[in-house]
Motif scaffolding. Structure first.
Motif, PDB file in Angstrom:
ATOM      1  N   LEU A  40       0.831  -1.205   0.000  1.00 35.56           N
ATOM      2  CA  LEU A  40       0.000   0.000   0.000  1.00 35.56           C
ATOM      3  C   LEU A  40       0.864   1.253   0.000  1.00 35.56           C
ATOM      4  O   LEU A  40       0.604   2.204  -0.755  1.00 35.56           O
ATOM      5  CB  LEU A  40      -0.924  -0.012   1.221  1.00 35.56           C
ATOM      6  N   ILE A  41       1.885   1.265   0.845  1.00 36.15           N
ATOM      7  CA  ILE A  41       2.802   2.411   0.880  1.00 36.15           C
ATOM      8  C   ILE A  41       3.464   2.595  -0.476  1.00 36.15           C
ATOM      9  O   ILE A  41       3.606   3.726  -0.980  1.00 36.15           O
ATOM     10  CB  ILE A  41       3.857   2.220   1.984  1.00 36.15           C
ATOM     11  N   LYS A  42       3.858   1.499  -1.096  1.00 39.01           N
ATOM     12  CA  LYS A  42       4.503   1.558  -2.411  1.00 39.01           C
ATOM     13  C   LYS A  42       3.587   2.203  -3.450  1.00 39.01           C
ATOM     14  O   LYS A  42       4.021   3.071  -4.219  1.00 39.01           O
ATOM     15  CB  LYS A  42       4.896   0.156  -2.868  1.00 39.01           C
ATOM     16  N   VAL A  43       2.333   1.802  -3.465  1.00 39.78           N
ATOM     17  CA  VAL A  43       1.381   2.372  -4.436  1.00 39.78           C
ATOM     18  C   VAL A  43       1.166   3.863  -4.178  1.00 39.78           C
ATOM     19  O   VAL A  43       1.184   4.673  -5.114  1.00 39.78           O
ATOM     20  CB  VAL A  43       0.041   1.611  -4.370  1.00 39.78           C
ATOM     21  N   LEU A  44       0.960   4.225  -2.917  1.00 43.02           N
ATOM     22  CA  LEU A  44       0.720   5.633  -2.598  1.00 43.02           C
ATOM     23  C   LEU A  44       1.944   6.498  -2.889  1.00 43.02           C
ATOM     24  O   LEU A  44       1.815   7.660  -3.297  1.00 43.02           O
ATOM     25  CB  LEU A  44       0.321   5.772  -1.126  1.00 43.02           C
TER      26      LEU A  44
END
Length: 258
Positions: A153-157
């Protein structure tokens, strides 16, 4: 201030964290709104023992005005409920996402703090709600799948939206040391491979009182004020209270990018 609460994996207790923090922040004199952003599988109302007549589905279908949908949670804060089991809301179009967020934005100036309880994962609506928030709070547990999905999730954001400065909260941990270890490890990996600034905000210990509060459909910090988990929530709420809203109650800049 607008804060999103998200998780890569479901079942990490995100909604429980949101309603308990909302109750504590409201108890400190803040005007608080919780928005159930899990549009197709909403459950904030269930945890509070409420049965709203209307929700965000009715707003999107032009069957209700956004102001008519807000209800009193009974725990000191206001709630914007969403729908559950409505397939049309699971992955609404970008156009409908923007329209819904814009309508929500007309309410936010009435509140000191708005907490967005998003769904789990990396679907388009979840990314959109994270995009408009001042602060992104990521929930995870010590389970390997939860940690891996939180990183995703952090990677996508970070890569898709350019977001940075994430806050981590570890839930259902044995003690402070386990929570700190899980959070610090993820923050270190995110910095190394994503160049993402990720900060450890705090933890909530595993506590049978949490289970009891869910069964009773009560807010833990009010039903069990002396519980170990309640002390953890109080610590988190105290930290959030110190955050300075970047735009006070002016959300126009945020919703210009919705």
């Amino acid at each position: 201030m607008l804060s999103s609460f998200s998780s890569g994996k479901g079942g990490v207790g995100k909604t429980i964290v949101v309603i308990n923090l909302a109750a504590l922040l409201a108890g400190k004199g803040r005007q608080v709104l919780v928005v159930d952003c899990d549009l197709g599988l909403a459950n904030v109302d269930i945890l509070l023992g409420l049965r709203p007549r209307q929700n965000l589905y009715h707003v999107l279908k032009d069957e209700a005005d956004i102001r008519e949908v807000v209800i009193d949670s009974g725990a000191g804060f206001d709630l914007m409920p969403a729908s559950s089991g409505v397939s049309d809301m699971v992955d609404i179009s970008p156009e409908d996402q923007g329209r819904l967020i814009s309508q929500l934005g007309t309410l936010f100036h009435q509140y000191d703090l708005v907490l967005l309880d998003t769904g789990a994962g990396i679907s388009s609506p979840i990314i959109r709600f994270n995009h408009v928030a001042h602060e992104n709070i990521i929930l995870l547990t010590p389970e390997p799948t939860s940690i891996t999905d939180a990183y995703a999730l952090i990677k996508v954001l970070k890569t898709r939206l350019g977001r940075d400065g994430f806050h981590l909260v570890t839930n259902v941990v044995k003690d402070k040391n386990e929570g700190l270890g899980v959070g610090k490890n993820l923050a270190r990996v995110a910095q190394r491979f994503l160049k993402a600034n990720t900060f450890y905000l705090g933890h909530i210990v595993e506590d049978e009182s949490v289970v009891q509060s869910v069964r009773k459909q009560k807010v833990l910090v009010q039903a069990f004020p002396k519980a170990a988990a309640t002390a953890c929530f109080k610590d988190l709420a105290g930290k959030i209270m110190t955050w300075t809203p970047r735009d006070e109650r002016d959300y126009s800049r945020l919703f210009a990018k919705a």
